[in-house]
Design a protein around this motif. Sequence first.
Motif, PDB file in Angstrom:
ATOM      1  N   PRO A 185     -75.837 -19.935   4.740  1.00 17.08           N
ATOM      2  CA  PRO A 185     -75.241 -19.134   5.817  1.00 17.08           C
ATOM      3  C   PRO A 185     -74.719 -17.812   5.271  1.00 17.08           C
ATOM      4  O   PRO A 185     -74.465 -17.672   4.067  1.00 17.08           O
ATOM      5  CB  PRO A 185     -74.100 -20.019   6.326  1.00 17.08           C
ATOM      6  N   LEU A 186     -74.544 -16.845   6.149  1.00 21.11           N
ATOM      7  CA  LEU A 186     -74.103 -15.506   5.739  1.00 21.11           C
ATOM      8  C   LEU A 186     -72.594 -15.419   5.602  1.00 21.11           C
ATOM      9  O   LEU A 186     -72.079 -14.700   4.753  1.00 21.11           O
ATOM     10  CB  LEU A 186     -74.574 -14.475   6.774  1.00 21.11           C
ATOM     11  N   GLY A 187     -71.862 -16.099   6.495  1.00 20.58           N
ATOM     12  CA  GLY A 187     -70.404 -16.001   6.466  1.00 20.58           C
ATOM     13  C   GLY A 187     -69.849 -15.903   7.873  1.00 20.58           C
ATOM     14  O   GLY A 187     -70.089 -16.769   8.707  1.00 20.58           O
ATOM     15  N   VAL A 188     -69.137 -14.819   8.155  1.00 25.07           N
ATOM     16  CA  VAL A 188     -68.522 -14.615   9.466  1.00 25.07           C
ATOM     17  C   VAL A 188     -69.434 -13.752  10.326  1.00 25.07           C
ATOM     18  O   VAL A 188     -69.830 -12.653   9.920  1.00 25.07           O
ATOM     19  CB  VAL A 188     -67.140 -13.935   9.332  1.00 25.07           C
ATOM     20  N   ALA A 236     -58.414 -12.897  13.896  1.00 22.87           N
ATOM     21  CA  ALA A 236     -59.568 -13.730  14.270  1.00 22.87           C
ATOM     22  C   ALA A 236     -60.576 -13.812  13.126  1.00 22.87           C
ATOM     23  O   ALA A 236     -61.103 -14.890  12.818  1.00 22.87           O
ATOM     24  CB  ALA A 236     -60.224 -13.168  15.524  1.00 22.87           C
ATOM     25  N   VAL A 237     -60.856 -12.649  12.497  1.00 21.23           N
ATOM     26  CA  VAL A 237     -61.822 -12.638  11.383  1.00 21.23           C
ATOM     27  C   VAL A 237     -61.266 -13.431  10.199  1.00 21.23           C
ATOM     28  O   VAL A 237     -61.997 -14.184   9.540  1.00 21.23           O
ATOM     29  CB  VAL A 237     -62.167 -11.183  10.979  1.00 21.23           C
ATOM     30  N   ALA A 238     -59.948 -13.309   9.936  1.00 24.28           N
ATOM     31  CA  ALA A 238     -59.333 -14.074   8.836  1.00 24.28           C
ATOM     32  C   ALA A 238     -59.427 -15.574   9.109  1.00 24.28           C
ATOM     33  O   ALA A 238     -59.709 -16.373   8.189  1.00 24.28           O
ATOM     34  CB  ALA A 238     -57.878 -13.650   8.660  1.00 24.28           C
ATOM     35  N   ALA A 239     -59.224 -15.980  10.362  1.00 23.52           N
ATOM     36  CA  ALA A 239     -59.337 -17.403  10.726  1.00 23.52           C
ATOM     37  C   ALA A 239     -60.764 -17.899  10.521  1.00 23.52           C
ATOM     38  O   ALA A 239     -60.987 -19.004   9.999  1.00 23.52           O
ATOM     39  CB  ALA A 239     -58.905 -17.608  12.177  1.00 23.52           C
ATOM     40  N   PRO A 257     -64.519  -4.962   7.955  1.00 30.83           N
ATOM     41  CA  PRO A 257     -65.170  -5.090   6.629  1.00 30.83           C
ATOM     42  C   PRO A 257     -65.468  -6.525   6.210  1.00 30.83           C
ATOM     43  O   PRO A 257     -66.306  -6.747   5.334  1.00 30.83           O
ATOM     44  CB  PRO A 257     -64.152  -4.450   5.675  1.00 30.83           C
ATOM     45  N   ASP A 258     -64.804  -7.516   6.814  1.00 32.59           N
ATOM     46  CA  ASP A 258     -65.031  -8.902   6.394  1.00 32.59           C
ATOM     47  C   ASP A 258     -65.990  -9.649   7.313  1.00 32.59           C
ATOM     48  O   ASP A 258     -66.098 -10.866   7.247  1.00 32.59           O
ATOM     49  CB  ASP A 258     -63.691  -9.654   6.300  1.00 32.59           C
ATOM     50  N   VAL A 259     -66.700  -8.905   8.186  1.00 26.91           N
ATOM     51  CA  VAL A 259     -67.760  -9.507   9.003  1.00 26.91           C
ATOM     52  C   VAL A 259     -69.088  -9.331   8.276  1.00 26.91           C
ATOM     53  O   VAL A 259     -69.416  -8.240   7.818  1.00 26.91           O
ATOM     54  CB  VAL A 259     -67.798  -8.841  10.406  1.00 26.91           C
TER      55      VAL A 259
END
Length: 472
Positions: A145-148, A60-63, A222-224
Amino acid sequence: MFEYAPAPESRSVVTIAPSYGLFIDGEFGEAKDTFKTINPADEEVLSEVALAGPEDVDRAVAAARRAFEGWSTLPGSERAKYLFRIARIIQERSRELAVLESLDNGKPIKESRDVDLPLVAAHFFYYAGWADKLKYAGFGPDPRPLGVAGQVIPWNFPLMMLAWKIAPALATGNTVVLKPAETTPLSALFFADICRQAELPPGVVNIVTGAGDTGRYLVEHPDVNKVAFTGSTEVGRAIARSVAGTGKKLTLELGGKAANIVFDDAPIDQAVEGIVNGIFFNQGHVCCAGSRLLVQESIAEELLASLKRRMSTLRVGDPLDKNTDVGAINSAAQLARITELSEIGATEGAERWSPECPLPDRGFWFAPTIFTGVTQAHRIAREEIFGPVLSVLTFRTPAEAIEKANNTPYGLSAGVWSEKGSRILAVADKLRAGVVWANTFNKFDPTSPFGGYKESGYGREGGRHGLEAYLA
């Protein structure tokens, strides 16, 4: 007194599938494990829902990360079109969503229909309007924007909390992975279908269902880049510890023990309506509920007599009956906590009173309850019960009212009742609460920021302030 014939809302307006998968990258997919979501009013299983594990959260985070590249570079006016479209679809499907929310959550249909759904649509409309005006919002000439965003929401206002989280995130160009509460996952899954209906680009919104561990995987991923959590202070503390030092931006909206202060010059009938709305709205499952009534000593007797009369007219029962005022408690675990703290209140010497109130045989139910003779040492005056239970304390002077109101580890909301505007302003200025209502309670608006102090968390949702948490 009027006798009300049953006025049930039809269940036929909503079709619940026997099972639901995870919504990742614009598609519903399977997970290894599942759990059941039940109707708290009769304990019947509504559906079987996917239980997301670490690898599902990874996907989900990768998407969301892949979708961020395209979504964040869209002009604000283009992002706004999607948000407007989502808002309109919510309006078109509001009856279906209101029935779904009452089935899965237990709240009365008149609340999900007349309060929750209009506010859900209003938040998407409001933040759609901001999407192309971010450089005028006061956060610098070129806000990014920040990202995810990893977002975890509670079970008391499932669709409304989703709107509070997702609308500003999308308006500012972020992508989202959202985890709804395990007892109320259905409206978030229906929202996933709305995203497809609105042709939102795949991966911009992802919904992962599950319990506490699923939320932990998401928060600690880690990617949030941004974590937003609404829920208990205990879990909020754990999240703050896990996020510390990672560079992730964090907003927390946690518990409350709000004081509702009634002065001797307040219009008593109006105040009683506000007290009832403050604590019995949504079965008291409200973080900003007016769960401590502070009433000036000289009118305490009169006000309590009026309050008991009003409570005797509250109708407890089937959430889908349009006459119902107080619905079902959301879960067996929550009912156990409300019951335990109420029993402690009586053991500690407070006087317990409930109206005569026949409760259904099946499901999770608790009669509206007030405790008088409460002191600040009582646990029921200090701890968040999160149910239809009101603690009544008295005061003599405004200074004493302010001191008692602020004598709490929480600081989310408060109410002040008086005919004097000067008194309301003077008292409100001294209350350590994020929101103070004057001669009303539990009024929300997408243009108005909401959030707390102390153990009620930090950061603001709603209004222009709600954009800041999602901008670099």
